[in-house]
Motif scaffolding. Structure first.
Motif, PDB file in Angstrom:
ATOM      1  N   GLY A  61       0.793  -1.219   0.000  1.00 51.95           N
ATOM      2  CA  GLY A  61       0.000   0.000   0.000  1.00 51.95           C
ATOM      3  C   GLY A  61       0.827   1.271   0.000  1.00 51.95           C
ATOM      4  N   LEU A  62       2.143   1.141  -0.038  1.00 50.61           N
ATOM      5  CA  LEU A  62       3.030   2.310  -0.016  1.00 50.61           C
ATOM      6  C   LEU A  62       3.550   2.587  -1.421  1.00 50.61           C
ATOM      7  N   THR A  63       3.609   3.837  -1.783  1.00 49.01           N
ATOM      8  CA  THR A  63       4.030   4.228  -3.121  1.00 49.01           C
ATOM      9  C   THR A  63       5.506   4.616  -3.106  1.00 49.01           C
ATOM     10  N   PRO A  64       6.339   3.975  -3.905  1.00 45.50           N
ATOM     11  CA  PRO A  64       7.755   4.348  -3.943  1.00 45.50           C
ATOM     12  C   PRO A  64       7.934   5.780  -4.442  1.00 45.50           C
ATOM     13  N   GLN A  65       8.933   6.452  -3.903  1.00 45.60           N
ATOM     14  CA  GLN A  65       9.200   7.836  -4.269  1.00 45.60           C
ATOM     15  C   GLN A  65      10.368   7.896  -5.244  1.00 45.60           C
ATOM     16  N   LEU A  66      10.133   7.565  -6.491  1.00 42.82           N
ATOM     17  CA  LEU A  66      11.148   7.648  -7.535  1.00 42.82           C
ATOM     18  C   LEU A  66      10.676   8.624  -8.597  1.00 42.82           C
ATOM     19  N   ASP A  67      11.567   9.510  -9.033  1.00 47.80           N
ATOM     20  CA  ASP A  67      11.185  10.440 -10.086  1.00 47.80           C
ATOM     21  C   ASP A  67      11.461   9.822 -11.452  1.00 47.80           C
ATOM     22  N   GLU A  68      11.152  10.572 -12.511  1.00 50.73           N
ATOM     23  CA  GLU A  68      11.262  10.039 -13.864  1.00 50.73           C
ATOM     24  C   GLU A  68      12.697   9.669 -14.216  1.00 50.73           C
ATOM     25  N   GLU A  69      13.648  10.483 -13.783  1.00 48.95           N
ATOM     26  CA  GLU A  69      15.044  10.195 -14.109  1.00 48.95           C
ATOM     27  C   GLU A  69      15.513   8.901 -13.457  1.00 48.95           C
ATOM     28  N   GLN A  70      15.099   8.669 -12.225  1.00 44.11           N
ATOM     29  CA  GLN A  70      15.504   7.454 -11.525  1.00 44.11           C
ATOM     30  C   GLN A  70      14.864   6.220 -12.156  1.00 44.11           C
ATOM     31  N   ILE A  71      13.575   6.333 -12.512  1.00 42.52           N
ATOM     32  CA  ILE A  71      12.901   5.213 -13.174  1.00 42.52           C
ATOM     33  C   ILE A  71      13.565   4.923 -14.514  1.00 42.52           C
ATOM     34  N   GLU A  72      13.950   5.970 -15.226  1.00 39.46           N
ATOM     35  CA  GLU A  72      14.627   5.791 -16.502  1.00 39.46           C
ATOM     36  C   GLU A  72      15.979   5.109 -16.325  1.00 39.46           C
ATOM     37  N   THR A  73      16.675   5.434 -15.232  1.00 35.59           N
ATOM     38  CA  THR A  73      17.964   4.804 -14.959  1.00 35.59           C
ATOM     39  C   THR A  73      17.809   3.304 -14.750  1.00 35.59           C
ATOM     40  N   VAL A  74      16.804   2.912 -13.977  1.00 38.15           N
ATOM     41  CA  VAL A  74      16.562   1.486 -13.749  1.00 38.15           C
ATOM     42  C   VAL A  74      16.235   0.786 -15.060  1.00 38.15           C
ATOM     43  N   ASN A  75      15.384   1.401 -15.874  1.00 39.70           N
ATOM     44  CA  ASN A  75      15.007   0.781 -17.143  1.00 39.70           C
ATOM     45  C   ASN A  75      16.178   0.700 -18.103  1.00 39.70           C
ATOM     46  N   ALA A  76      17.052   1.701 -18.073  1.00 35.78           N
ATOM     47  CA  ALA A  76      18.243   1.635 -18.930  1.00 35.78           C
ATOM     48  C   ALA A  76      19.141   0.473 -18.514  1.00 35.78           C
ATOM     49  N   ALA A  77      19.290   0.262 -17.206  1.00 40.83           N
ATOM     50  CA  ALA A  77      20.085  -0.867 -16.721  1.00 40.83           C
ATOM     51  C   ALA A  77      19.450  -2.194 -17.133  1.00 40.83           C
ATOM     52  N   LEU A  78      18.113  -2.266 -17.094  1.00 36.79           N
ATOM     53  CA  LEU A  78      17.421  -3.487 -17.515  1.00 36.79           C
ATOM     54  C   LEU A  78      17.604  -3.724 -19.012  1.00 36.79           C
ATOM     55  N   LEU A  79      17.506  -2.670 -19.790  1.00 40.48           N
ATOM     56  CA  LEU A  79      17.625  -2.814 -21.239  1.00 40.48           C
ATOM     57  C   LEU A  79      19.037  -3.191 -21.660  1.00 40.48           C
ATOM     58  N   LEU A  80      20.032  -2.520 -21.069  1.00 39.42           N
ATOM     59  CA  LEU A  80      21.427  -2.739 -21.453  1.00 39.42           C
ATOM     60  C   LEU A  80      22.047  -3.955 -20.784  1.00 39.42           C
ATOM     61  N   ARG A  81      21.286  -4.591 -19.867  1.00 41.55           N
ATOM     62  CA  ARG A  81      21.831  -5.722 -19.083  1.00 41.55           C
ATOM     63  C   ARG A  81      23.097  -5.266 -18.372  1.00 41.55           C
ATOM     64  N   ARG A  82      22.967  -4.167 -17.633  1.00 38.97           N
ATOM     65  CA  ARG A  82      24.080  -3.585 -16.904  1.00 38.97           C
ATOM     66  C   ARG A  82      23.789  -3.614 -15.411  1.00 38.97           C
ATOM     67  N   PRO A  83      24.797  -3.763 -14.561  1.00 43.18           N
ATOM     68  CA  PRO A  83      24.581  -3.623 -13.110  1.00 43.18           C
ATOM     69  C   PRO A  83      24.189  -2.191 -12.764  1.00 43.18           C
ATOM     70  N   LEU A  84      23.420  -2.053 -11.698  1.00 42.75           N
ATOM     71  CA  LEU A  84      22.993  -0.741 -11.216  1.00 42.75           C
ATOM     72  C   LEU A  84      23.651  -0.500  -9.864  1.00 42.75           C
ATOM     73  N   LEU A  85      24.471   0.553  -9.770  1.00 42.43           N
ATOM     74  CA  LEU A  85      25.183   0.882  -8.540  1.00 42.43           C
ATOM     75  C   LEU A  85      24.482   2.051  -7.856  1.00 42.43           C
ATOM     76  N   ILE A  86      24.011   1.828  -6.623  1.00 40.04           N
ATOM     77  CA  ILE A  86      23.336   2.865  -5.851  1.00 40.04           C
ATOM     78  C   ILE A  86      24.226   3.225  -4.671  1.00 40.04           C
ATOM     79  N   THR A  87      24.583   4.502  -4.577  1.00 41.03           N
ATOM     80  CA  THR A  87      25.458   4.990  -3.515  1.00 41.03           C
ATOM     81  C   THR A  87      24.686   5.953  -2.628  1.00 41.03           C
ATOM     82  N   GLY A  88      24.846   5.790  -1.324  1.00 40.39           N
ATOM     83  CA  GLY A  88      24.182   6.686  -0.385  1.00 40.39           C
ATOM     84  C   GLY A  88      24.432   6.241   1.039  1.00 40.39           C
TER      85      GLY A  88
END
Length: 335
Positions: A61-88
């Protein structure tokens, strides 16, 4: 841009950060030619782990807080078959993204690889219980000797009608596959029909050589188990990282069929080698000043807290397929 043009531009997206599973698991876009693999035979679909997803994401029931750029980054990693590195910093929900992707795309149980300072690449690929195998072989040989002493020895023609037949309950020799267990990385690279989700948690805590070692395996999409390569048997049934599951490894070599969805997290304690940094899609997540590290994926109604700002360094161009801007770190992988 017209509505039709926007729809066409979004056709490549399969992840929308809804926080809910889709009615039908989406079909991932075809990989680039240089990221296609031919592993086989195809493994059975992995088990699901709803309890782990519930623990990480809540009931849905909770909505993730991702903006368009972040969603696009995830999809680019899925399309390119690339690892996604998240730093924080700790506590902002970096590792939760792996569970969010798995739930929405219906990719089954998330494979977790928690990295510490002593972690090596082999720990993620497989574990060989050499001591257990040696003990099993010694016990088997002792059993053979005991059986041989217990059975009567007859000269030719001496065995009578009432003499007991030779024992048929002799224990089989232990096989090497019983003592090999694939790790999270090794399991993710098995030839599944749909990609597995692999979470490599806190890679910055690792030895200095691990990122480049990991990059080599991820670029090739395959690895070898030397103990099985040297074994006389053509194939071996080994344990996997999923509880109670097994897989057949042929010729001691494993190659994926669909490249896994690899989510790597880092607390930013150190920089990664240039080659590794250039081979991943990067996403930096920093909490706003004065916040209490509210996770970016959780919507807190009426709390007044905003989701942390994030910056992604991966872009997508639809004109020539998948490309990245010169200022980003998501360059094209080539074999």
């Amino acid at each position: 841009m017209s509505a039709q043009e926007r729809t066409a531009a979004d056709d490549w997206r399969v992840f929308h950060a809804t926080g809910h599973p889709q009615d039908e698991p989406p079909v991932l876009p075809d990989p680039p030619p240089w990221r296609r693999f031919r592993g086989g035979p195809v493994e059975a679909p992995p088990p699901d782990d709803p309890e782990a997803a519930l623990r990480r994401l809540g009931p849905g029931g909770l909505t993730p807080q991702l903006d368009e750029e972040q969603i696009e980054t995830v999809n680019a990693a899925l399309l390119l078959r690339r690892p996604l590195l998240i730093t924080g910093p700790p506590g902002v929900g970096k590792s939760t993204l792996a569970y969010l992707i798995s739930r929405e795309l219906g990719l089954g149980r998330v494979l977790e690889w928690n990295v510490v300072s002593r972690t090596s690449l082999r720990d993620g690929l497989y574990v060989h219980d050499a001591m257990g195998r040696a003990q099993a072989i010694a016990a088997w040989q002792a059993g053979l000797r005991d059986t041989a002493r217990a059975e009567p020895v007859f000269e030719e023609g001496e065995q009578g009608v009432n003499s007991p037949p030779p024992s048929k309950d002799r224990q089989l020799a232990p096989v090497i596959g019983e003592f090999i267990t694939l790790g999270p990385l090794g399991t993710a690279l098995l030839p599944y029909e749909r990609p597995r989700v692999l979470l490599v948690d806190e890679l910055d805590k690792s030895d200095i050589d691990l990122p480049n070692d990991l990059l080599h395996v991820l670029e090739n999409g395959s690895y070898e188990v030397p103990e099985l390569v040297r074994d006389a048997a053509e194939a071996a049934s080994v344990h996997t990282g999923d509880p109670g599951s097994r897989a057949v490894v042929r010729g001691g070599r494993v190659e994926c069929r669909e490249f896994p969805v690899v989510v790597i997290t880092s607390n930013g304690e150190r920089e990664f080698p240039a080659a590794f940094a250039a081979a991943v899609c990067r996403w930096r997540c920093t909490p706003p000043p004065g916040s209490n590290y509210w996770p970016w994926w959780r919507a807190i109604s009426g709390s007044g807290h905003r989701a942390p700002k994030t910056s992604s360094t991966c872009s997508f161009s639809g004109s020539r397929g998948a490309e990245c801007t010169p200022s980003t770190s998501c360059s094209t992988l080539s074999r």
